[in-house]
Design a protein around this motif. Structure first.
Motif, PDB file in Angstrom:
ATOM      1  N   PHE A 129     -32.519  72.183  12.905  1.00  0.00           N
ATOM      2  CA  PHE A 129     -33.882  72.352  12.395  1.00  0.00           C
ATOM      3  C   PHE A 129     -34.741  73.155  13.376  1.00  0.00           C
ATOM      4  O   PHE A 129     -35.578  73.966  12.952  1.00  0.00           O
ATOM      5  CB  PHE A 129     -34.520  70.989  12.146  1.00  0.00           C
ATOM      6  N   ILE A 130     -34.553  72.955  14.662  1.00  0.00           N
ATOM      7  CA  ILE A 130     -35.401  73.610  15.664  1.00  0.00           C
ATOM      8  C   ILE A 130     -34.917  75.039  15.958  1.00  0.00           C
ATOM      9  O   ILE A 130     -35.699  75.991  15.952  1.00  0.00           O
ATOM     10  CB  ILE A 130     -35.439  72.772  16.959  1.00  0.00           C
ATOM     11  N   ASP A 131     -33.598  75.173  16.212  1.00  0.00           N
ATOM     12  CA  ASP A 131     -33.069  76.468  16.641  1.00  0.00           C
ATOM     13  C   ASP A 131     -32.813  77.413  15.469  1.00  0.00           C
ATOM     14  O   ASP A 131     -33.158  78.602  15.533  1.00  0.00           O
ATOM     15  CB  ASP A 131     -31.770  76.270  17.428  1.00  0.00           C
ATOM     16  N   SER A 132     -32.227  76.905  14.400  1.00  0.00           N
ATOM     17  CA  SER A 132     -31.870  77.784  13.278  1.00  0.00           C
ATOM     18  C   SER A 132     -33.009  77.919  12.275  1.00  0.00           C
ATOM     19  O   SER A 132     -33.329  79.024  11.838  1.00  0.00           O
ATOM     20  CB  SER A 132     -30.613  77.246  12.571  1.00  0.00           C
ATOM     21  N   ALA A 133     -33.626  76.776  11.895  1.00  0.00           N
ATOM     22  CA  ALA A 133     -34.695  76.822  10.896  1.00  0.00           C
ATOM     23  C   ALA A 133     -36.060  77.100  11.509  1.00  0.00           C
ATOM     24  O   ALA A 133     -37.030  77.317  10.777  1.00  0.00           O
ATOM     25  CB  ALA A 133     -34.734  75.502  10.126  1.00  0.00           C
ATOM     26  N   LYS A 134     -36.158  77.064  12.850  1.00  0.00           N
ATOM     27  CA  LYS A 134     -37.387  77.377  13.572  1.00  0.00           C
ATOM     28  C   LYS A 134     -38.547  76.448  13.214  1.00  0.00           C
ATOM     29  O   LYS A 134     -39.692  76.866  13.097  1.00  0.00           O
ATOM     30  CB  LYS A 134     -37.809  78.829  13.296  1.00  0.00           C
ATOM     31  N   LEU A 135     -38.245  75.175  13.062  1.00  0.00           N
ATOM     32  CA  LEU A 135     -39.311  74.195  12.820  1.00  0.00           C
ATOM     33  C   LEU A 135     -39.921  73.769  14.141  1.00  0.00           C
ATOM     34  O   LEU A 135     -39.327  73.949  15.210  1.00  0.00           O
ATOM     35  CB  LEU A 135     -38.760  72.979  12.073  1.00  0.00           C
ATOM     36  N   ASN A 136     -41.098  73.177  14.070  1.00  0.00           N
ATOM     37  CA  ASN A 136     -41.838  72.760  15.258  1.00  0.00           C
ATOM     38  C   ASN A 136     -41.156  71.547  15.899  1.00  0.00           C
ATOM     39  O   ASN A 136     -41.031  70.485  15.285  1.00  0.00           O
ATOM     40  CB  ASN A 136     -43.277  72.429  14.883  1.00  0.00           C
ATOM     41  N   LEU A 150     -21.689  70.548  13.395  1.00  0.00           N
ATOM     42  CA  LEU A 150     -21.979  70.605  11.960  1.00  0.00           C
ATOM     43  C   LEU A 150     -20.966  71.465  11.223  1.00  0.00           C
ATOM     44  O   LEU A 150     -20.552  72.530  11.702  1.00  0.00           O
ATOM     45  CB  LEU A 150     -23.387  71.168  11.734  1.00  0.00           C
ATOM     46  N   LYS A 151     -20.568  71.004  10.046  1.00  0.00           N
ATOM     47  CA  LYS A 151     -19.701  71.802   9.191  1.00  0.00           C
ATOM     48  C   LYS A 151     -20.483  72.989   8.631  1.00  0.00           C
ATOM     49  O   LYS A 151     -21.695  72.915   8.420  1.00  0.00           O
ATOM     50  CB  LYS A 151     -19.173  70.947   8.036  1.00  0.00           C
ATOM     51  N   ALA A 152     -19.766  74.066   8.345  1.00  0.00           N
ATOM     52  CA  ALA A 152     -20.420  75.264   7.819  1.00  0.00           C
ATOM     53  C   ALA A 152     -21.048  74.994   6.451  1.00  0.00           C
ATOM     54  O   ALA A 152     -22.111  75.533   6.115  1.00  0.00           O
ATOM     55  CB  ALA A 152     -19.402  76.410   7.729  1.00  0.00           C
ATOM     56  N   GLY A 153     -20.444  74.125   5.650  1.00  0.00           N
ATOM     57  CA  GLY A 153     -20.956  73.869   4.308  1.00  0.00           C
ATOM     58  C   GLY A 153     -22.242  73.069   4.267  1.00  0.00           C
ATOM     59  O   GLY A 153     -22.881  72.960   3.215  1.00  0.00           O
ATOM     60  N   SER A 154     -22.630  72.494   5.396  1.00  0.00           N
ATOM     61  CA  SER A 154     -23.844  71.668   5.418  1.00  0.00           C
ATOM     62  C   SER A 154     -25.109  72.488   5.619  1.00  0.00           C
ATOM     63  O   SER A 154     -26.213  71.982   5.423  1.00  0.00           O
ATOM     64  CB  SER A 154     -23.745  70.624   6.528  1.00  0.00           C
ATOM     65  N   SER A 155     -24.973  73.759   5.993  1.00  0.00           N
ATOM     66  CA  SER A 155     -26.156  74.570   6.317  1.00  0.00           C
ATOM     67  C   SER A 155     -27.055  74.801   5.107  1.00  0.00           C
ATOM     68  O   SER A 155     -28.279  74.841   5.242  1.00  0.00           O
ATOM     69  CB  SER A 155     -25.715  75.910   6.910  1.00  0.00           C
ATOM     70  N   GLN A 156     -26.477  74.924   3.931  1.00  0.00           N
ATOM     71  CA  GLN A 156     -27.299  75.169   2.742  1.00  0.00           C
ATOM     72  C   GLN A 156     -28.247  74.010   2.479  1.00  0.00           C
ATOM     73  O   GLN A 156     -29.438  74.205   2.201  1.00  0.00           O
ATOM     74  CB  GLN A 156     -26.402  75.404   1.522  1.00  0.00           C
ATOM     75  N   THR A 157     -27.724  72.799   2.579  1.00  0.00           N
ATOM     76  CA  THR A 157     -28.569  71.616   2.354  1.00  0.00           C
ATOM     77  C   THR A 157     -29.604  71.461   3.455  1.00  0.00           C
ATOM     78  O   THR A 157     -30.771  71.152   3.188  1.00  0.00           O
ATOM     79  CB  THR A 157     -27.692  70.360   2.276  1.00  0.00           C
ATOM     80  N   LEU A 158     -29.209  71.683   4.699  1.00  0.00           N
ATOM     81  CA  LEU A 158     -30.154  71.553   5.809  1.00  0.00           C
ATOM     82  C   LEU A 158     -31.250  72.617   5.724  1.00  0.00           C
ATOM     83  O   LEU A 158     -32.412  72.342   6.053  1.00  0.00           O
ATOM     84  CB  LEU A 158     -29.414  71.649   7.143  1.00  0.00           C
ATOM     85  N   ASP A 159     -30.898  73.824   5.262  1.00  0.00           N
ATOM     86  CA  ASP A 159     -31.917  74.860   5.064  1.00  0.00           C
ATOM     87  C   ASP A 159     -32.912  74.449   3.977  1.00  0.00           C
ATOM     88  O   ASP A 159     -34.116  74.703   4.101  1.00  0.00           O
ATOM     89  CB  ASP A 159     -31.256  76.184   4.689  1.00  0.00           C
ATOM     90  N   ARG A 160     -32.389  73.840   2.932  1.00  0.00           N
ATOM     91  CA  ARG A 160     -33.274  73.381   1.852  1.00  0.00           C
ATOM     92  C   ARG A 160     -34.226  72.304   2.355  1.00  0.00           C
ATOM     93  O   ARG A 160     -35.426  72.326   2.063  1.00  0.00           O
ATOM     94  CB  ARG A 160     -32.440  72.851   0.686  1.00  0.00           C
ATOM     95  N   LEU A 161     -33.718  71.373   3.138  1.00  0.00           N
ATOM     96  CA  LEU A 161     -34.571  70.334   3.712  1.00  0.00           C
ATOM     97  C   LEU A 161     -35.596  70.930   4.668  1.00  0.00           C
ATOM     98  O   LEU A 161     -36.762  70.524   4.685  1.00  0.00           O
ATOM     99  CB  LEU A 161     -33.716  69.296   4.438  1.00  0.00           C
ATOM    100  N   ALA A 162     -35.175  71.906   5.450  1.00  0.00           N
ATOM    101  CA  ALA A 162     -36.084  72.537   6.409  1.00  0.00           C
ATOM    102  C   ALA A 162     -37.246  73.218   5.687  1.00  0.00           C
ATOM    103  O   ALA A 162     -38.390  73.166   6.150  1.00  0.00           O
ATOM    104  CB  ALA A 162     -35.324  73.545   7.264  1.00  0.00           C
ATOM    105  N   SER A 163     -36.965  73.862   4.553  1.00  0.00           N
ATOM    106  CA  SER A 163     -38.040  74.512   3.799  1.00  0.00           C
ATOM    107  C   SER A 163     -39.053  73.506   3.272  1.00  0.00           C
ATOM    108  O   SER A 163     -40.249  73.811   3.164  1.00  0.00           O
ATOM    109  CB  SER A 163     -37.446  75.315   2.641  1.00  0.00           C
TER     110      SER A 163
END
Length: 273
Positions: free
Chosen positions: A226-233, A169-182
């Motif tokens: 989503f699992i490791d960084s955002a700690k989703l189920n 994953l590119k570093a710039g994609s983390s913001q969007t993935l964090d938003r989706l995870a929330s």
């Protein structure tokens, strides 16, 4: 004597030739009588006809349909199992009658039906939030959202997530993935992650054998975030790689191949057990 017999024979033969006229006259007379009767029957009494039709209309309107498990026109058929509301009397407000009937006959929703309704509200809310996020961050050319039969699908372009031929994953994609995870954290459903590629063969510099491995690795990278960084189920996710077997555009053009290189995240219309 012989002349007298010949004269009698000629008279008898003349009489037999004219007998068909009697039958013909009888037929014409019967036909005339038949048409007179038909004409007489075709003249309707307009007032009586109006009374009969109005009576039939009132009868069928006030009847409870047997096809819908009603009690019939007379109200005596299966009256104890009738599910239709009683016919309203003339002058009664239909809206009031319907409200009264619905308040007494509507069955309460089951727990599963309530869960489906709640989930649908969540999905529609999710779609609106994602659409607003895409618009406010000017990501219309890299992120797409659609309401499909299987669920809300969020399509991420490979340019937004990965470098060419890679699955990191590119570093710039983390913001969007964090938003989706929330947003996913509030849902109680299954989220499917699918990787797709175009039909071009993998370059020599890639560590992946073919597009199957690349598409699967890219889907897995998003899942891992989503699992490791955002700690989703982890139990709420599934992933797959489809290589170039499910294109969304024409692979014969560069623009089409670019659309096919994607990761689809679908929030499924599916209740957890």
């Amino acid at each position: 004597m012989r002349q007298r017999l010949n004269r009698r024979k000629r008279q008898e033969s003349g009489d037999s030739k004219d007998r068909w006229m009697i039958t013909y006259a009888d037929l014409i007379t019967l036909l005339l009588i038949f048409f007179i009767i038909m004409y007489a029957m075709s003249r309707l009494d307009v007032e009586k006809y109006a009374i009969v039709t109005e009576s039939l209309q009132l009868t069928f309107k006030s009847g409870d349909s047997l096809l819908e498990k009603g009690s019939g026109i007379t109200g005596s058929a299966d009256k104890y199992r009738s599910k239709n509301p009683a016919p309203t009397a003339p002058g009664t407000d239909n809206s009031t009658a319907n409200k009264n009937a619905n308040s007494g006959s509507t069955k309460p929703l089951t727990d599963r039906e309530q869960a489906f309704r709640k989930q649908e509200e969540q999905l529609q809310s999710l779609m609106k939030v994602i659409q607003e996020y895409i618009k406010s961050n000017n990501l219309e050319d890299q992120i797409f959202v659609a309401d499909l039969a299987k669920g809300i699908t969020i399509t991420l372009s490979d340019r937004f997530l990965f470098d060419v031929g890679k699955a990191d994953l590119k570093a710039g994609s983390s913001q969007t993935l964090d938003r989706l995870a929330s947003l996913f954290r509030k849902l109680d459903t299954v989220i499917s992650i699918e990787g797709h590629t175009d039909n071009q063969p993998i370059g020599r510099g890639s560590r992946y054998k073919d597009n199957w491995e690349l598409s699967g690795a890219r889907a897995l990278s998003v899942l891992r975030y989503f699992i490791d960084s955002a700690k989703l189920n982890a139990a709420e996710f599934q992933y797959a790689g489809y290589a170039d077997t499910r294109p969304s555009a024409d692979n014969s053009t560069e623009k089409g191949r670019q659309k096919n290189r994607r990761v689809e995240i679908t929030v499924l219309r599916q209740l957890q057990k």
